[in-house]
Motif scaffolding. Structure first.
Motif, PDB file in Angstrom:
ATOM      1  N   GLN A 286       0.841  -1.197   0.000  1.00  0.00           N
ATOM      2  CA  GLN A 286       0.000   0.000   0.000  1.00  0.00           C
ATOM      3  C   GLN A 286       0.877   1.248   0.000  1.00  0.00           C
ATOM      4  OE1 GLN A 286       0.402  -1.785   2.751  1.00  0.00           O
ATOM      5  NE2 GLN A 286       1.300  -0.230   4.038  1.00  0.00           N
TER       6      GLN A 286
ATOM      7  N   GLN B 260       2.292   4.894   0.898  1.00  0.00           N
ATOM      8  CA  GLN B 260       2.412   5.685   2.122  1.00  0.00           C
ATOM      9  C   GLN B 260       2.521   7.156   1.740  1.00  0.00           C
ATOM     10  OE1 GLN B 260       2.528   4.657   5.332  1.00  0.00           O
ATOM     11  NE2 GLN B 260       3.401   2.611   5.452  1.00  0.00           N
TER      12      GLN B 260
ATOM     13  N   ASN C  16      -7.008  12.401   1.756  1.00  0.00           N
ATOM     14  CA  ASN C  16      -7.916  11.386   2.289  1.00  0.00           C
ATOM     15  C   ASN C  16      -9.010  11.066   1.284  1.00  0.00           C
ATOM     16  OD1 ASN C  16      -6.582  11.264   4.680  1.00  0.00           O
ATOM     17  ND2 ASN C  16      -8.105  12.365   5.881  1.00  0.00           N
ATOM     18  N   ILE C  17      -9.587  12.122   0.705  1.00  0.00           N
ATOM     19  CA  ILE C  17     -10.683  11.918  -0.240  1.00  0.00           C
ATOM     20  C   ILE C  17     -10.186  11.125  -1.448  1.00  0.00           C
ATOM     21  CG2 ILE C  17     -12.223  13.112  -1.848  1.00  0.00           C
ATOM     22  CD1 ILE C  17     -12.324  15.402   0.273  1.00  0.00           C
TER      23      ILE C  17
ATOM     24  N   GLU D  37      -9.500   7.485  -0.540  1.00  0.00           N
ATOM     25  CA  GLU D  37     -10.745   6.741  -0.354  1.00  0.00           C
ATOM     26  C   GLU D  37     -11.332   6.315  -1.699  1.00  0.00           C
ATOM     27  OE1 GLU D  37     -14.102   7.687   2.735  1.00  0.00           O
ATOM     28  OE2 GLU D  37     -14.230   9.093   1.079  1.00  0.00           O
ATOM     29  N   VAL D  38     -11.473   7.280  -2.622  1.00  0.00           N
ATOM     30  CA  VAL D  38     -12.073   6.963  -3.928  1.00  0.00           C
ATOM     31  C   VAL D  38     -11.143   6.061  -4.727  1.00  0.00           C
ATOM     32  CG1 VAL D  38     -13.101   7.955  -5.991  1.00  0.00           C
ATOM     33  CG2 VAL D  38     -13.280   9.158  -3.841  1.00  0.00           C
TER      34      VAL D  38
ATOM     35  N   GLU E 178     -11.583   2.553  -3.573  1.00  0.00           N
ATOM     36  CA  GLU E 178     -12.875   1.989  -3.974  1.00  0.00           C
ATOM     37  C   GLU E 178     -12.884   1.554  -5.428  1.00  0.00           C
ATOM     38  OE1 GLU E 178     -15.662   4.715  -1.080  1.00  0.00           O
ATOM     39  OE2 GLU E 178     -15.540   5.158  -3.211  1.00  0.00           O
TER      40      GLU E 178
ATOM     41  N   PRO F   2      -4.663  -1.470  -2.841  1.00  0.00           N
ATOM     42  CA  PRO F   2      -5.165  -1.139  -1.498  1.00  0.00           C
ATOM     43  C   PRO F   2      -5.286   0.373  -1.322  1.00  0.00           C
ATOM     44  CG  PRO F   2      -3.070  -2.330  -1.382  1.00  0.00           C
ATOM     45  CD  PRO F   2      -3.333  -2.066  -2.818  1.00  0.00           C
ATOM     46  N   THR F   3      -6.110   0.771  -0.373  1.00  0.00           N
ATOM     47  CA  THR F   3      -6.262   2.204  -0.098  1.00  0.00           C
ATOM     48  C   THR F   3      -4.954   2.755   0.466  1.00  0.00           C
ATOM     49  OG1 THR F   3      -8.553   1.782   0.444  1.00  0.00           O
ATOM     50  CG2 THR F   3      -7.654   3.891   1.135  1.00  0.00           C
TER      51      THR F   3
ATOM     52  N   VAL G 199      -2.280   4.779   2.647  1.00  0.00           N
ATOM     53  CA  VAL G 199      -2.298   5.221   4.044  1.00  0.00           C
ATOM     54  C   VAL G 199      -1.819   6.668   4.080  1.00  0.00           C
ATOM     55  CG1 VAL G 199      -1.255   4.876   6.297  1.00  0.00           C
ATOM     56  CG2 VAL G 199      -1.901   2.911   4.905  1.00  0.00           C
ATOM     57  N   VAL G 200      -2.651   7.558   4.618  1.00  0.00           N
ATOM     58  CA  VAL G 200      -2.314   8.980   4.576  1.00  0.00           C
ATOM     59  C   VAL G 200      -2.086   9.502   5.987  1.00  0.00           C
ATOM     60  CG1 VAL G 200      -2.975  11.208   3.661  1.00  0.00           C
ATOM     61  CG2 VAL G 200      -3.878   9.146   2.614  1.00  0.00           C
ATOM     62  N   GLN G 201      -0.944  10.156   6.182  1.00  0.00           N
ATOM     63  CA  GLN G 201      -0.642  10.761   7.482  1.00  0.00           C
ATOM     64  C   GLN G 201      -0.533  12.269   7.327  1.00  0.00           C
ATOM     65  OE1 GLN G 201       2.608   9.208   9.906  1.00  0.00           O
ATOM     66  NE2 GLN G 201       2.692   7.497   8.496  1.00  0.00           N
TER      67      GLN G 201
ATOM     68  N   ASN H  87      10.627  13.447   5.956  1.00  0.00           N
ATOM     69  CA  ASN H  87      10.440  12.002   5.899  1.00  0.00           C
ATOM     70  C   ASN H  87      10.658  11.506   4.467  1.00  0.00           C
ATOM     71  OD1 ASN H  87       9.598   9.417   6.345  1.00  0.00           O
ATOM     72  ND2 ASN H  87       7.718   9.979   7.415  1.00  0.00           N
TER      73      ASN H  87
ATOM     74  N   ASN I 120      10.806   1.501   3.474  1.00  0.00           N
ATOM     75  CA  ASN I 120      10.560   2.121   4.765  1.00  0.00           C
ATOM     76  C   ASN I 120      10.398   3.629   4.690  1.00  0.00           C
ATOM     77  OD1 ASN I 120       9.960   0.895   7.039  1.00  0.00           O
ATOM     78  ND2 ASN I 120      12.047   0.604   7.768  1.00  0.00           N
TER      79      ASN I 120
ATOM     80  N   ALA J 132     -20.024   3.821  -4.220  1.00  0.00           N
ATOM     81  CA  ALA J 132     -19.104   2.710  -4.014  1.00  0.00           C
ATOM     82  C   ALA J 132     -19.859   1.464  -3.555  1.00  0.00           C
ATOM     83  CB  ALA J 132     -18.054   3.095  -2.984  1.00  0.00           C
TER      84      ALA J 132
ATOM     85  N   ARG K  67     -21.484   0.105  -6.613  1.00  0.00           N
ATOM     86  CA  ARG K  67     -20.539  -0.489  -7.552  1.00  0.00           C
ATOM     87  C   ARG K  67     -20.098  -1.866  -7.066  1.00  0.00           C
ATOM     88  NH1 ARG K  67     -14.818  -0.138  -8.390  1.00  0.00           N
ATOM     89  NH2 ARG K  67     -14.254  -0.189 -10.592  1.00  0.00           N
TER      90      ARG K  67
ATOM     91  N   SER L 118     -13.356   9.782   4.586  1.00  0.00           N
ATOM     92  CA  SER L 118     -12.760  11.110   4.423  1.00  0.00           C
ATOM     93  C   SER L 118     -13.729  12.195   4.857  1.00  0.00           C
ATOM     94  CB  SER L 118     -12.385  11.318   2.965  1.00  0.00           C
ATOM     95  OG  SER L 118     -13.562  11.498   2.213  1.00  0.00           O
TER      96      SER L 118
ATOM     97  N   ARG M 206     -17.440  12.573   3.533  1.00  0.00           N
ATOM     98  CA  ARG M 206     -18.573  11.736   3.924  1.00  0.00           C
ATOM     99  C   ARG M 206     -18.476  11.296   5.390  1.00  0.00           C
ATOM    100  NH1 ARG M 206     -16.477   6.798   0.024  1.00  0.00           N
ATOM    101  NH2 ARG M 206     -16.522   8.206  -1.747  1.00  0.00           N
TER     102      ARG M 206
ATOM    103  N   VAL N 170      -1.227   7.691  13.619  1.00  0.00           N
ATOM    104  CA  VAL N 170      -2.226   8.720  13.365  1.00  0.00           C
ATOM    105  C   VAL N 170      -2.335   8.877  11.851  1.00  0.00           C
ATOM    106  CG1 VAL N 170      -2.982  11.046  13.899  1.00  0.00           C
ATOM    107  CG2 VAL N 170      -1.540   9.840  15.474  1.00  0.00           C
ATOM    108  N   ALA N 171      -2.931   7.897  11.222  1.00  0.00           N
ATOM    109  CA  ALA N 171      -2.998   7.910   9.768  1.00  0.00           C
ATOM    110  C   ALA N 171      -4.413   7.596   9.332  1.00  0.00           C
ATOM    111  CB  ALA N 171      -2.029   6.883   9.191  1.00  0.00           C
ATOM    112  N   PHE N 172      -4.691   7.933   8.096  1.00  0.00           N
ATOM    113  CA  PHE N 172      -5.980   7.613   7.504  1.00  0.00           C
ATOM    114  C   PHE N 172      -5.847   6.225   6.898  1.00  0.00           C
ATOM    115  CE2 PHE N 172      -8.769   7.816   3.710  1.00  0.00           C
ATOM    116  CZ  PHE N 172      -9.972   8.000   4.357  1.00  0.00           C
ATOM    117  N   VAL N 173      -6.416   5.222   7.563  1.00  0.00           N
ATOM    118  CA  VAL N 173      -6.296   3.840   7.101  1.00  0.00           C
ATOM    119  C   VAL N 173      -7.697   3.306   6.842  1.00  0.00           C
ATOM    120  CG1 VAL N 173      -5.347   1.574   7.610  1.00  0.00           C
ATOM    121  CG2 VAL N 173      -4.306   3.579   8.618  1.00  0.00           C
ATOM    122  N   ARG N 174      -7.933   2.811   5.665  1.00  0.00           N
ATOM    123  CA  ARG N 174      -9.269   2.300   5.350  1.00  0.00           C
ATOM    124  C   ARG N 174      -9.298   0.791   5.170  1.00  0.00           C
ATOM    125  NH1 ARG N 174     -13.856   4.548   3.618  1.00  0.00           N
ATOM    126  NH2 ARG N 174     -14.130   3.048   1.963  1.00  0.00           N
ATOM    127  N   ASP N 175      -8.160   0.186   4.855  1.00  0.00           N
ATOM    128  CA  ASP N 175      -8.155  -1.258   4.619  1.00  0.00           C
ATOM    129  C   ASP N 175      -7.967  -1.996   5.931  1.00  0.00           C
ATOM    130  OD1 ASP N 175      -8.552  -1.011   1.967  1.00  0.00           O
ATOM    131  OD2 ASP N 175      -6.442  -1.025   1.436  1.00  0.00           O
TER     132      ASP N 175
END
Lengths: 346, 456
Positions: free
Chosen positions: A26, A28, A40-41, A44-45, A48, A53-54, A56-58, A68, A76, B143, B146, B221, B224, B387-392
């Protein structure tokens, strides 16, 4: 106890083998907290719609993200750094020293910076000069540089309401602060003629004059907010005299509690910012590690999807959240598709 | 306190006092009155302190409950959607692989059209535009649809009744967070849309029901908020607790048994003891910095992974476990050891067959309290990329321990940073879930102690 020991050793063994075997699949992403909601948006899309895989956003801020990013290549290290400002020479050098030599710079849109106050308070009509006079540490009165005597907006400009000055401005670690200083305070300093006076006083030294212009008063009438915009919003709710400085997207989500002031006669909106009429805006970027394309699955697809018309264009989910679309998006799309790196001449 | 004879009135110190000088037992002399008054004052102060504490707790819990309970219900809209083969399967051969080329953007108009048709059938949709109708439904609906179509390609051409999550503002309206007045100023929703919502509710198309997705679903996100859940965070926290339990319990217990039963008393063991006590007081963020430096930068473990979080929290929990284990080992009377040794048991047999089982309830209590503390810890996790945006969702352990995940307290922090006001409710809801877990763990600890503790 025996079972426990067995589990522990099995776990340790599994740990060792898994580290050896796992190739990260995935993406990073890390960086600017202004870009974070947009990333994030997109993530996510992206997750989908594609078989990847989606990502990972920090968050963490532009500087932390780029630091970083520039730590080197390999699984890594992160693949994409979000930034609310352009990468600095120093950072490009740090990247190159660590082996990150091929960076694709992607500018995907603009963020407007708005001046918002409580919805029940008076309307404000600002110019950069008003802000300079309200927030500068020193202003010229009768040819003398004196500590800022203004305590109410009507002191700054007699046309404005008699409301005490209380500005909630982003702290120095925010990318927004830089834009605020450059496009508001500095402009105002020049417009008021104080810049020339500072320059004269410093014996013609422009840098010293700039520093003098951008020094913000520290007597409590200007408050640095080092946290997120949610902190500014909470403070605005507590003190109706306060005026907060934050991103357009944040205002768009809270239009029922806040009103925005005009700047030089222009109301901030997606339209006025993309046309360039509204003066206080900045471009948003993300940086892609080209060396990871082909190794980390989905990296190029993510970058292309981010700047596609469906995402970053007019009426897309990002614009819907408050991003000002880049009028030259097509050019960016081509650059990403061709994997044009920084410093390769185009 | 002061000497008792000193408190008595002059003359009463004598063994037999003259009758007239002796105070009556029913009448208190001034000094006694003073002492009793002091006692009453102290009791009142203590009671006030308790009351203030209880009051703070009540205010805290009630505000969290008030804000967070609505997060457990969610507004859903019934929408019959015609699965148009021309849009969804342009190639026409019902192959899911080819149908994947139609992204969620292609599904969105069909949903809006479906809702519009449903409104027209009931004669409701005159005064609103197509965009306004589409705005009632969550942006995540496409989604959901779909996924359904790709899983059931044979359903193309039919009209399917979907149950979509409503937009966060619609949900807020039904929960009283959004009003007609605020909607008039809100750029995200209009009063006309809310009037439509009222009509839809009367027609039975909109309903509020329990929101399982909030507990089991992944984060979403800022576009939504209505779809955001804490499933990944709960799994991440569970994985971390697993790592902590598997590592901290054996290491902690082994260390305490050695220190308590076998180690010689010398300067070296003294230093270790002092260090363990000090370690328990080290701020947790320090462990985060350590984790970043050692586990990620040096050992090369992945970022945002529960294994790193678990290792960091293990370091943090170890001192708690060691201290409580040593205390419970100490509380086993020496006569037990002496008895075992006297009957010819080796020292190890005496410890493992007799002392350890008797100390087990205390050890378990300490471990559970240590785990509960680790569960609520946020600061060290911020430094190791949790502290991350994790969806899976991560896989099952052990492989899943190395995949990115979130954690419950971190999810709370994350949601409080989001700009949409609907996330405030979600954050409080997540706090409720976290509190439930903590209360459960502490209850188990108390029950274990009550049931198995032996007093000597």
């Amino acid at each position: 106890m025996r079972i426990l020991t067995a589990t522990a050793s099995a776990l340790a063994l599994a740990a060792v083998s898994a580290t050896a075997a796992s190739a990260r699949d995935q993406l990073q992403v890390a960086g600017s907290s202004t870009v974070l909601p947009y990333a994030n948006i997109v993530a996510e899309v992206f997750g989908e719609n594609f078989d990847f895989p989606t990502p990972v956003v920090q968050g963490g801020g532009s500087s932390a993200g780029l630091k970083n990013f520039c730590q080197g290549t390999g699984e890594n290290t992160i693949d994409v750094a979000n930034a609310s400002r352009q990468i600095r020479e120093k950072e490009i050098k740090a990247c190159a020293d660590a082996g990150v030599t091929e960076i694709i710079e992607v500018q995907f849109g603009y963020d407007g910076i708005v001046f918002a106050s409580d919805i029940n308070g008076p309307d404000f009509v600002f110019t950069p000069e008003d802000w300079y006079k309200a927030l500068a540490e020193k202003v010229f009165v009768d040819g003398e540089a004196v500590a800022n005597p203004n305590t109410s907006w009507s002191d700054v400009n007699p046309d404005m309401p008699d409301q005490k000055i209380l500005a909630l401005i982003p702290g120095t670690k925010h990318g927004t602060r830089e834009v605020f200083e450059e496009k508001v305070i500095m402009e105002g300093c020049e417009a008021s003629g104080d810049f020339d006076k500072f320059k004269e006083a410093a014996g013609g030294d422009e840098d010293a004059a700039e520093d003098a212009c951008m020094a913000i008063r520290t007597d409590g009438l200007s408050v640095d907010i080092d946290g997120d915009y949610t902190e500014t919003l909470a403070k605005l709710n507590n003190d109706t005299d306060a005026i907060g400085v934050f991103g357009l997207a944040f205002y768009e989500q809270n239009t029922d509690k806040l009103q925005v002031a005009t700047m030089s006669g222009v109301t901030p909106s997606v339209e006025t910012i993309s046309s360039g009429e509204y003066p206080v805006s900045r471009p948003l970027y993300f940086y892609v590690k080209k060396q990871h394309i082909g190794i980390i699955p989905g990296l190029k697809e993510y970058a292309e999807f981010f700047v596609s018309d469906a995402m970053a264009g007019n009426g897309g989910p990002l614009a819907n959240y408050g991003l000002v679309p880049d009028p030259e998006l097509a050019k960016t799309q081509k650059a990403v598709a061709d994997e044009v790196t920084m410093g390769s001449g185009s | 306190m002061s000497d008792s004879t000193h408190d008595l009135p002059p003359g009463s110190g004598l063994p037999i006092a003259p009758r007239g000088d002796r105070p009556l037992l029913t009448e208190l002399d001034p000094r006694t009155k003073k002492r009793y008054a002091a006692e009453r004052r102290f009791k009142a102060l203590g009671l006030t302190a308790v009351c203030i504490g209880v009051l703070c707790l009540v205010v805290l819990v009630s505000s969290v409950l008030r804000q967070g309970l609505p997060a457990f219900t969610q507004t859903f809209i019934d929408v019959p959607v015609y699965l148009d083969p021309a849009t969804l399967d342009p190639d026409g051969n019902r192959d899911p692989e080819q149908m994947k080329s139609v992204l969620t953007f292609g599904y969105q108009p069909l949903i809006a059209a479906g809702l519009e048709r449903a409104l027209d059938d009931r004669g409701l949709g005159e005064q609103v535009t197509a965009d306004e109708v589409a705005g009632l439904i969550s942006r995540g609906a496409a989604a959901q649809m779909r996924d359904y179509v790709l899983a059931n390609p044979e359903k193309l051409g039919e009209t399917i009744d979907f149950n979509f999550v409503a937009n966060g503002r619609v949900d807020g309206y039904l929960k009283g967070r959004v009003t007609m007045e605020s909607a008039a100023l809100d750029s995200q929703i209009s009063p006309e849309q809310l009037q439509l919502v009222d009509k839809l509710r009367d027609a039975g198309l909109i309903e509020k029901k329990f929101n399982w997705a909030f507990i089991t679903g992944p984060d979403a996100s800022g576009n939504r908020p209505e779809a955001a859940g804490m499933g990944v965070a709960i799994i991440g926290s569970a994985y971390m607790m697993l790592v902590v339990l598997v590592l901290a319990l054996p290491i902690g217990v082994a260390a305490s048994i050695y220190l308590e039963e076998f180690a010689p008393q010398n300067r070296f063991t003294d230093i270790i003891e002092v260090n363990i006590s000090n370690l328990a007081a080290v701020p947790s963020i320090v462990f985060g910095i350590l984790g970043l430096a050692i586990f990620i930068n040096w050992a090369g473990l992945p970022q945002s992974a529960p294994i790193v979080g678990g290792l960091v929290l293990t370091l943090m929990t170890l001192p708690t476990i060691i201290i409580s284990t040593r205390a419970s080992l100490k509380s086993v009377p020496p006569s037990i050891r002496d008895g075992a040794l006297g009957l010819g048991a080796s020292k190890m047999q005496a410890v493992f067959h007799h002392v350890l089982p008797l100390a087990a309830p205390g050890i378990l209590t300490g471990t559970i309290i240590g785990l509960a503390q680790a569960l609520g810890e946020t600061a060290p996790l911020m430094l190791i990329g949790m502290v991350a945006f994790v969806r899976d969702f991560p896989d099952a352990p052990p492989a899943g321990l190395f995949e990115p995940a979130s954690a419950l307290p971190v999810q709370v922090y994350n949601w409080t940073q989001r700009s949409d006001p609907a996330f405030v409710e979600r954050a409080s809801g997540a706090i409720i879930v976290l509190l439930i877990f903590l209360v459960l763990m502490n209850t188990v600890a108390i029950i274990l102690r009550r049931r198995f503790e032996r007093r000597w």
